[in-house]
Motif scaffolding. Structure first.
Motif, PDB file in Angstrom:
ATOM      1  N   VAL A 154       0.852  -1.191   0.000  1.00  0.00           N
ATOM      2  CA  VAL A 154       0.000   0.000   0.000  1.00  0.00           C
ATOM      3  C   VAL A 154       0.890   1.243   0.000  1.00  0.00           C
ATOM      4  N   VAL A 155       0.575   2.192  -0.894  1.00  0.00           N
ATOM      5  CA  VAL A 155       1.281   3.471  -0.939  1.00  0.00           C
ATOM      6  C   VAL A 155       0.330   4.540  -0.433  1.00  0.00           C
ATOM      7  N   LEU A 156       0.714   5.237   0.627  1.00  0.00           N
ATOM      8  CA  LEU A 156      -0.116   6.268   1.229  1.00  0.00           C
ATOM      9  C   LEU A 156       0.541   7.630   1.039  1.00  0.00           C
ATOM     10  N   LEU A 157      -0.230   8.592   0.546  1.00  0.00           N
ATOM     11  CA  LEU A 157       0.257   9.965   0.363  1.00  0.00           C
ATOM     12  C   LEU A 157      -0.673  10.948   1.074  1.00  0.00           C
ATOM     13  N   PRO A 158      -0.155  12.092   1.519  1.00  0.00           N
ATOM     14  CA  PRO A 158      -0.948  13.049   2.293  1.00  0.00           C
ATOM     15  C   PRO A 158      -1.722  14.051   1.439  1.00  0.00           C
ATOM     16  N   HIS A 159      -2.644  13.551   0.635  1.00  0.00           N
ATOM     17  CA  HIS A 159      -3.513  14.376  -0.217  1.00  0.00           C
ATOM     18  C   HIS A 159      -2.692  15.376  -1.032  1.00  0.00           C
ATOM     19  N   MET A 160      -1.777  14.842  -1.831  1.00  0.00           N
ATOM     20  CA  MET A 160      -0.852  15.658  -2.622  1.00  0.00           C
ATOM     21  C   MET A 160      -1.278  15.838  -4.077  1.00  0.00           C
ATOM     22  N   GLY A 161      -2.425  15.303  -4.452  1.00  0.00           N
ATOM     23  CA  GLY A 161      -2.817  15.262  -5.860  1.00  0.00           C
ATOM     24  C   GLY A 161      -2.765  16.594  -6.585  1.00  0.00           C
ATOM     25  N   SER A 162      -3.187  17.663  -5.914  1.00  0.00           N
ATOM     26  CA  SER A 162      -3.223  18.977  -6.573  1.00  0.00           C
ATOM     27  C   SER A 162      -2.056  19.860  -6.147  1.00  0.00           C
ATOM     28  N   ALA A 163      -1.098  19.278  -5.444  1.00  0.00           N
ATOM     29  CA  ALA A 163      -0.035  20.082  -4.825  1.00  0.00           C
ATOM     30  C   ALA A 163       1.093  20.418  -5.801  1.00  0.00           C
ATOM     31  N   THR A 164       0.768  21.260  -6.781  1.00  0.00           N
ATOM     32  CA  THR A 164       1.811  21.852  -7.620  1.00  0.00           C
ATOM     33  C   THR A 164       1.666  23.366  -7.528  1.00  0.00           C
ATOM     34  N   ARG A 165       2.758  24.081  -7.688  1.00  0.00           N
ATOM     35  CA  ARG A 165       2.689  25.544  -7.653  1.00  0.00           C
ATOM     36  C   ARG A 165       1.735  26.064  -8.728  1.00  0.00           C
ATOM     37  N   GLU A 166       1.836  25.458  -9.916  1.00  0.00           N
ATOM     38  CA  GLU A 166       1.003  25.917 -11.031  1.00  0.00           C
ATOM     39  C   GLU A 166      -0.481  25.689 -10.742  1.00  0.00           C
ATOM     40  N   GLY A 167      -0.796  24.500 -10.233  1.00  0.00           N
ATOM     41  CA  GLY A 167      -2.194  24.175  -9.965  1.00  0.00           C
ATOM     42  C   GLY A 167      -2.801  25.037  -8.881  1.00  0.00           C
ATOM     43  N   ARG A 168      -2.040  25.257  -7.816  1.00  0.00           N
ATOM     44  CA  ARG A 168      -2.575  26.049  -6.705  1.00  0.00           C
ATOM     45  C   ARG A 168      -2.753  27.524  -7.100  1.00  0.00           C
ATOM     46  N   LEU A 169      -1.875  28.021  -7.940  1.00  0.00           N
ATOM     47  CA  LEU A 169      -2.047  29.390  -8.439  1.00  0.00           C
ATOM     48  C   LEU A 169      -3.272  29.491  -9.344  1.00  0.00           C
ATOM     49  N   GLU A 170      -3.450  28.485 -10.186  1.00  0.00           N
ATOM     50  CA  GLU A 170      -4.617  28.486 -11.079  1.00  0.00           C
ATOM     51  C   GLU A 170      -5.908  28.418 -10.282  1.00  0.00           C
ATOM     52  N   MET A 171      -5.913  27.637  -9.204  1.00  0.00           N
ATOM     53  CA  MET A 171      -7.084  27.599  -8.335  1.00  0.00           C
ATOM     54  C   MET A 171      -7.371  28.985  -7.762  1.00  0.00           C
ATOM     55  N   GLY A 172      -6.306  29.663  -7.318  1.00  0.00           N
ATOM     56  CA  GLY A 172      -6.475  31.009  -6.782  1.00  0.00           C
ATOM     57  C   GLY A 172      -7.004  31.992  -7.802  1.00  0.00           C
ATOM     58  N   GLU A 173      -6.514  31.880  -9.031  1.00  0.00           N
ATOM     59  CA  GLU A 173      -6.986  32.770 -10.097  1.00  0.00           C
ATOM     60  C   GLU A 173      -8.474  32.557 -10.351  1.00  0.00           C
ATOM     61  N   LYS A 174      -8.923  31.304 -10.273  1.00  0.00           N
ATOM     62  CA  LYS A 174     -10.349  31.033 -10.479  1.00  0.00           C
ATOM     63  C   LYS A 174     -11.188  31.616  -9.340  1.00  0.00           C
ATOM     64  N   VAL A 175     -10.682  31.512  -8.108  1.00  0.00           N
ATOM     65  CA  VAL A 175     -11.394  32.114  -6.975  1.00  0.00           C
ATOM     66  C   VAL A 175     -11.520  33.620  -7.175  1.00  0.00           C
ATOM     67  N   LEU A 176     -10.407  34.252  -7.557  1.00  0.00           N
ATOM     68  CA  LEU A 176     -10.414  35.700  -7.791  1.00  0.00           C
ATOM     69  C   LEU A 176     -11.414  36.096  -8.881  1.00  0.00           C
ATOM     70  N   LEU A 177     -11.424  35.315  -9.960  1.00  0.00           N
ATOM     71  CA  LEU A 177     -12.343  35.616 -11.059  1.00  0.00           C
ATOM     72  C   LEU A 177     -13.798  35.463 -10.627  1.00  0.00           C
ATOM     73  N   ASN A 178     -14.079  34.421  -9.844  1.00  0.00           N
ATOM     74  CA  ASN A 178     -15.450  34.220  -9.368  1.00  0.00           C
ATOM     75  C   ASN A 178     -15.906  35.373  -8.488  1.00  0.00           C
ATOM     76  N   ILE A 179     -15.023  35.817  -7.575  1.00  0.00           N
ATOM     77  CA  ILE A 179     -15.394  36.915  -6.684  1.00  0.00           C
ATOM     78  C   ILE A 179     -15.533  38.222  -7.471  1.00  0.00           C
ATOM     79  N   LYS A 180     -14.575  38.485  -8.364  1.00  0.00           N
ATOM     80  CA  LYS A 180     -14.587  39.733  -9.137  1.00  0.00           C
ATOM     81  C   LYS A 180     -15.838  39.809 -10.022  1.00  0.00           C
ATOM     82  N   THR A 181     -16.187  38.689 -10.645  1.00  0.00           N
ATOM     83  CA  THR A 181     -17.387  38.664 -11.501  1.00  0.00           C
ATOM     84  C   THR A 181     -18.637  38.927 -10.673  1.00  0.00           C
ATOM     85  N   PHE A 182     -18.687  38.315  -9.492  1.00  0.00           N
ATOM     86  CA  PHE A 182     -19.812  38.533  -8.578  1.00  0.00           C
ATOM     87  C   PHE A 182     -19.878  40.000  -8.140  1.00  0.00           C
ATOM     88  N   ALA A 183     -18.698  40.575  -7.818  1.00  0.00           N
ATOM     89  CA  ALA A 183     -18.641  41.977  -7.382  1.00  0.00           C
ATOM     90  C   ALA A 183     -19.134  42.923  -8.475  1.00  0.00           C
TER      91      ALA A 183
END
Length: 328
Positions: A285-314
């Protein structure tokens, strides 16, 4: 609110670039340390904010939403999964919910293939030998794993991540099969050379590798229960980079201990950080600590989507990634 910045509360530390941009755009309260908010802190946040930016570690249930003030109008989740948010209750209270779909699809698919290879090629066992200083040199029979080329992979959930896994699996020479609520478009199925199974039971009984890529919803809770796990071939491997609740973890542990499954690669767990200790003891068994999305690029892209959602709502428009109960 054209002349007034929205009040935004962020529940966890986010990448520095994302936090800085939020400071520029909104009246934002950032989390000073990287720990989940307590229930009391979440209550204060929903009472005072126009927008809450939670993560999967925050339980936004009906009880919490019942204490929200009249100001709260948007929950802009940092992440694609929204199983920690009571979307139905939010909707009833006039609170919109948005997420970040697709931002981590490629990264999670990479990790899925990494786990498939790690389990089938016994990579952690090899690492342990090297780190323990036990290696005595090459041997014809040492740490023999299995070849993944030619094997059948059954993908449970053929959304963005499932399709990204399928593309990688094809590149490794695997035969792609999938089960989904409905068939993917014919052009996608042709591109991936993917075989659709209406019956999950029939599919998993024939697969060499089963990859869990569906979200956690009431209908997918313990979808891979003890009965279904027993349908799998004894030499098959199961990999989960989605949500731990999709698999009955205790049943899986029993089968792995009994040698009724060849191995498992898990990045997520049914009870969060409370992992079955017997699961930790198994060398297949190989166990990892929920690392699936843990890349700098992915986490930044997630943040950009959050910003866009809030800005569009605003700006008075519907957030592009709005989640409604019918989607779940």
């Amino acid at each position: 609110m054209p002349n007034q910045k929205l009040s935004v509360v962020v529940t966890r530390r986010l990448p520095e670039h994302v936090e800085t941009r939020m400071k520029e755009l909104f009246d934002v309260t950032l989390r000073p340390d990287d720990t989940p908010m307590t229930r009391e802190e979440l209550v204060d946040a929903v009472k005072t904010a126009d927008v809450l930016v939670p993560t999967l570690t925050d339980k936004i249930d009906a009880g919490l939403l019942g204490q929200a003030g009249d100001k709260l109008k948007l929950i802009a989740n940092y992440g694609a999964g929204v199983d920690h948010i009571d979307v139905q209750t939010a909707r009833q209270r006039g609170i919109l919910v948005s997420n970040t779909p697709g931002a981590a699809a490629e990264d999670t698919a990479d990790m899925t293939m990494a786990l498939i290879l790690a389990v089938t090629r016994r990579i952690p066992e090899g690492l342990a030998v090297m780190q323990g200083g036990e290696w005595q040199g090459w041997s014809p029979t040492a740490l023999m794993g299995g070849r993944i080329s030619g094997r059948r992979v059954g993908i449970l959930g053929m959304g963005r991540i499932g399709q990204a896994v399928a593309r990688r699996a094809r590149a490794f020479g695997m035969q792609v099969h999938y089960h989904n609520r409905k068939k993917v478009h014919e052009s996608i199925a042709n591109e991936l050379e993917a075989t659709y199974w209406d019956s999950l039971d029939q599919m998993i009984a024939r697969m060499d590798v089963v990859s869990i890529n569906c979200p956690h919803t009431p209908s997918t809770y313990h979808l891979m229960n003890a009965r279904r796990l027993k349908l799998m071939k004894p030499d098959a491997v199961i990999v989960n980079t989605s949500r731990g609740e999709v698999i009955d973890e205790n049943a899986l542990t029993r089968m792995l201990r009994a040698g009724e499954l060849a191995g498992a690669g898990l990045d997520v767990f049914e009870h969060g950080t409370q992992i079955n200790p017997r699961l930790r003891e198994l060398n297949n068994v190989v166990l990892l600590p929920h690392m699936g999305s843990a890349t700098r690029e992915g986490r930044l892209e997630m943040g950009e989507k959050v910003l866009l959602n809030i800005k569009t709502f605003a700006d008075g428009h519907r957030p592009p990634d709005q989640v409604v109960p019918g989607m779940l």
